[in-house]
Design a protein around this motif. Structure first.
Motif, short mmCIF file in Angstrom:
data_model
loop_
_atom_site.label_atom_id
_atom_site.label_comp_id
_atom_site.label_asym_id
_atom_site.label_seq_id
_atom_site.Cartn_x
_atom_site.Cartn_y
_atom_site.Cartn_z
N LEU A 52 1.07 -1.40 -0.71
CA LEU A 52 -0.33 0.25 0.11
C LEU A 52 1.10 1.09 -0.09
O LEU A 52 0.58 2.26 -1.12
N TYR A 53 1.99 1.37 1.20
CA TYR A 53 3.15 2.29 0.97
C TYR A 53 2.86 1.93 -0.56
O TYR A 53 3.73 3.56 -0.63
N LEU A 54 4.18 1.40 -0.90
CA LEU A 54 4.18 1.41 -2.39
C LEU A 54 3.08 2.37 -3.55
O LEU A 54 4.06 2.71 -4.18
N ALA A 55 2.32 1.67 -3.26
CA ALA A 55 0.80 1.94 -4.08
C ALA A 55 0.43 3.34 -4.07
O ALA A 55 0.92 4.54 -4.84
N GLN A 56 1.03 4.32 -2.93
CA GLN A 56 0.37 5.97 -2.18
C GLN A 56 2.44 6.41 -3.44
O GLN A 56 2.41 7.81 -3.69
N ALA A 57 3.74 5.75 -3.00
CA ALA A 57 4.29 6.69 -3.41
C ALA A 57 3.71 6.47 -5.35
O ALA A 57 4.17 7.52 -6.08
N ALA A 58 3.64 5.80 -6.00
CA ALA A 58 3.77 4.94 -7.70
C ALA A 58 3.04 5.87 -7.98
O ALA A 58 3.18 6.14 -9.46
N ALA A 59 1.58 5.54 -7.25
CA ALA A 59 0.75 7.10 -7.87
C ALA A 59 1.09 8.22 -7.78
O ALA A 59 0.72 8.72 -8.56
N HIS A 60 2.54 8.88 -6.87
CA HIS A 60 2.43 10.15 -7.29
C HIS A 60 3.51 9.77 -8.22
O HIS A 60 3.50 10.81 -8.87
N ALA A 61 4.50 9.42 -8.50
CA ALA A 61 4.78 9.49 -9.20
C ALA A 61 4.43 9.03 -10.82
O ALA A 61 4.80 10.20 -11.79
N PHE A 62 3.54 8.23 -11.11
CA PHE A 62 2.89 8.57 -11.51
C PHE A 62 2.61 9.88 -12.72
O PHE A 62 2.66 10.00 -13.94
N GLY A 63 1.48 10.68 -11.50
CA GLY A 63 0.82 11.34 -11.57
C GLY A 63 1.50 12.74 -12.42
O GLY A 63 1.56 13.82 -12.75
N THR A 64 2.85 12.74 -11.39
CA THR A 64 3.94 13.92 -11.80
C THR A 64 4.13 13.76 -13.35
O THR A 64 4.57 14.79 -14.09
N CYS A 65 4.28 12.47 -13.84
CA CYS A 65 4.90 12.49 -15.26
C CYS A 65 3.61 12.41 -16.04
O CYS A 65 4.06 12.21 -17.75
#
Length: 349
Positions: A52-65
């Motif tokens: 889940l914590y990985l999902a939080q980071a991944a969503a931010h990364a994707f939204g940034t790019c």
């Protein structure tokens, strides 16, 4: 002899995991080309616990790019309230993140949301068996863990998620810039190990451990919190950096350790917060590209001198949670290889 030899060995396997991902980039790109040949209204990254914590980071990364909205949430939310997230005819790509394909809540959530029209799934995983219940899969190929604690599986899947974000966003040059990630991460892991051992030795009084981060580092901060809980049974918490002022800082005293995961966009606000926490008695470690220059009030600093942005740093900035958890466990004579009440995957009978 150390109590947690297996976990410690696997912590040091992380640079090899990054290299294994780099060695299979063309296979990853082929999958992503298929996935993004379709148009998506939204991406939902999902997982349980560490994932889940990985999902939080991944969503931010994707939204940034990318211009496609992305969010991170736990699998149980998707399972219990699927219509809230994937109904109304939206084309949604759901991305389960998992070390083991048989985690019950992951299977339940993905099986349910895939019954909705317009929903497909792309697994970010360490387990090839994830292909059995997903439409697509990208794999971290060298992450076998015998320990219960997720270390190299977590960071290698963060690495995969960042590659996904860059590639989908047309920033392949940022992936190519990480070609030396194995050597750089090995160097930074050693530095993280040494400073964690030093902090725990010099401050045996510490009994509350706070990890702070903004942006992609918020999910990483949550995972650092989780590692210290799992490995050393310590009181640990994580927050968005500036949110720490809004109530939680009332707990700060001379037995509090604050770890800042620095972001190049937030230096000024971070520095002011750390100065304030230092005045309240906290012991402070700041990590960032220029931490030693940016955070003069910190007791300890770790620089990340690789020329990366926060997304590129994400896979290794969380090493500190693993190494702190390990040395606190050693101090308490606990064995992190067999953490209390936990198993590699939560299977509900």
């Amino acid at each position: 002899m150390k109590n947690s030899e297996l976990t410690y060995k696997e912590i040091y396997g992380q640079p090899d995991s990054f290299q294994a991902v780099n060695d299979t980039l063309e296979d990853i790109y082929k999958v992503l080309d298929q996935v993004f040949a379709e148009t998506w209204d939204e991406l939902i990254f999902t997982g349980c616990g560490t994932s889940l914590y990985l999902a939080q980071a991944a969503a931010h990364a994707f939204g940034t790019c990318n211009k496609i909205p992305a969010k991170g949430m736990c699998c149980s939310e998707l399972y219990y309230f699927p219509e809230t997230y994937v109904g109304n005819g939206k084309k949604v790509l759901v991305l389960p993140i998992t070390r083991k394909s048989y985690t019950t809540e992951v299977r339940m959530a993905i099986d349910k949301v895939r019954t909705f029209p317009g929903v497909k799934s792309l697994a970010i995983t360490c387990d090839p068996d994830s292909a059995k219940y997903n439409d697509y899969m990208i794999l971290s190929p060298e992450t076998a863990e015998d320990s219960v604690i997720m270390t190299r599986s977590f960071t290698s899947m963060i690495y995969l998620a960042v590659i996904l974000a860059f590639y989908a966003g047309g920033q392949k040059e940022k992936i190519e810039a990480m070609k030396n990630y194995k050597a750089e991460s090995a160097e930074f892991l050693k530095a993280s190990d040494e400073i964690a051992e030093k902090i725990v030795k010099e401050h045996p009084e510490l009994d509350l451990f706070i990890t702070l981060g903004q942006g992609v580092n918020y999910g990483i901060a949550n995972e650092c919190m989780n590692k210290m809980k799992e490995m050393s049974l310590s009181n640990s918490e994580a927050y968005y950096t500036l949110e720490y002022r809004h109530g939680p800082m009332s707990l700060v005293d001379e037995k509090t350790m604050i770890i800042l995961l620095g972001n190049e966009a937030t230096v000024e606000g971070d520095a002011k917060l750390l100065t304030q926490m230092k005045e309240y008695g906290a012991t402070i470690l700041a990590i960032g590209n220029h931490a030693s220059a940016d955070f003069s009030d910190a007791d300890y600093t770790l620089d990340m001198p690789y020329g990366y942005d926060s997304l590129q740093n994400a896979a290794m900035i969380g090493f500190i949670g693993q190494t702190m958890g390990y040395y606190i466990a050693e101090k308490k004579n606990l064995n992190a290889d067999t953490p209390r009440h936990l198993s590699q995957a939560i299977v509900i009978k």
